[in-house]
Design an enzyme around this catalytic site. Structure first.
Site, mmCIF file in Angstrom:
data_model
loop_
_atom_site.group_PDB
_atom_site.id
_atom_site.type_symbol
_atom_site.label_atom_id
_atom_site.label_comp_id
_atom_site.label_asym_id
_atom_site.label_seq_id
_atom_site.Cartn_x
_atom_site.Cartn_y
_atom_site.Cartn_z
ATOM 1 N N SER A 44 92.921 111.375 109.698
ATOM 2 C CA SER A 44 93.389 112.576 109.004
ATOM 3 C C SER A 44 92.822 113.860 109.581
ATOM 4 O O SER A 44 93.464 114.916 109.510
ATOM 5 C CB SER A 44 93.033 112.487 107.521
ATOM 6 O OG SER A 44 91.642 112.240 107.345
ATOM 7 N N HIS A 251 88.747 117.917 103.584
ATOM 8 C CA HIS A 251 89.381 118.027 104.900
ATOM 9 C C HIS A 251 89.402 119.489 105.350
ATOM 10 O O HIS A 251 89.384 120.402 104.530
ATOM 11 C CB HIS A 251 90.814 117.493 104.862
ATOM 12 C CG HIS A 251 90.896 115.999 104.861
ATOM 13 N ND1 HIS A 251 90.809 115.259 103.708
ATOM 14 C CD2 HIS A 251 91.026 115.110 105.881
ATOM 15 C CE1 HIS A 251 90.900 113.978 104.011
ATOM 16 N NE2 HIS A 251 91.024 113.857 105.318
#
Length: 269
Positions: A44, A251
């Site tokens: 990711s 993230h």
């Protein structure tokens, strides 16, 4: 801002070239032959989860036009670029489904992988919901996997990459610290837990760097670039926990990709 202008260029690049990221693909976005010159593998952090402006195709992969691979491809006018990186990918997923993009003509390979293998996502969920004792236990378990299992898994992957792309320069990128200690956060985890998480990131990066350099690959360390931009800083480049967007929690944001990851790759490539 710079990353916004680059994102526009990246979107044009995807539409103007035969980029496997927008074409039908097998599991985890494996690319077709002939092999492109630049292949962006990984999880990711490579696909760009958290950066927004996601590309068409496999929606679960969450490949962003603002991710560091797309920014690099646009900045260097990469005419042949494959982007099989996918949200949630572990070492086995990269081995089993992303290496089809590689070949003798591949000149650059980039990747981030390992965080999912050691269970960082689960550990962060436990830390967010379970309190200090379960949090520290989960981080300790992740460190055990780093020590016992991850090095062998990375060796298999790195050997397979070299076998399939013998002429490629391979850049393995690390992970940033998640937390700025003694920062702006007034709720959530205590600094004891935040420090334990950052220390585990240090260990994860050390394992990845050691295996990467042992295979003759370059390691790009992003921790210095993110320093002062972690969660609980005044200008974070990472998403904090968000119950309404759990996938994007922890993230990099678009600035994190543009100003943290992209320069690190540019220097290493």
């Amino acid at each position: 801002m710079r990353h916004t202008r680059m994102a526009a260029c990246c979107s044009a690049l995807v539409l103007a070239t035969a980029c496997p990221a927008t074409a039908p693909a097998s599991a985890w976005g494996a690319a077709r032959t002939p092999a492109p010159g630049y292949v962006a593998l990984g999880d990711s952090y490579s696909s760009g989860v958290g950066a927004g402006d996601y590309l068409p195709g496999r929606r679960e992969c969450k490949r962003s036009s603002r991710s560091y691979p797309m920014l690099w491809a646009a900045a260097h006018h990469a005419a042949a670029f494959a982007f099989p990186a996918c949200n949630g990918a572990r070492v086995g997923d990269v081995l089993g489904g992303q290496l089809g993009a590689l070949g003798p003509r591949t000149r650059l390979v980039t990747l981030t992988v390992g965080g999912s293998d050691v269970g960082f996502g689960s550990a962060m969920a436990i830390c967010a919901l379970g309190g200090p004792v379960p949090c520290l236990a989960a981080v300790s378990q992740a460190r055990t996997v780093m020590a016992r299992e991850l090095p062998r898994s990375l060796d298999r992957l790195y050997s397979a990459i070299r076998d399939r792309a013998p002429a490629a320069h391979v850049v393995v990128l690390g992970y940033p610290h998640l937390y700025h200690l003694e920062g702006t956060c007034r709720s959530g985890l205590k600094d004891t837990e935040r420090a334990a998480i950052d220390s585990a990131v240090d260990r994860l990066d050390a394992v990845i760097a050691g295996r990467a350099t042992g295979h003759g690959f370059s390691f790009a360390d992003v921790r210095a670039a993110f320093a002062g931009h972690e969660i609980c800083s005044r200008d974070p480049w990472l998403h904090s926990v968000d119950p309404f967007a759990p996938t994007e929690s922890y993230h990099p944001t678009a600035p994190g990709q543009a100003h943290g990851y992209f320069p690190a790759l540019d220097r290493a490539s």
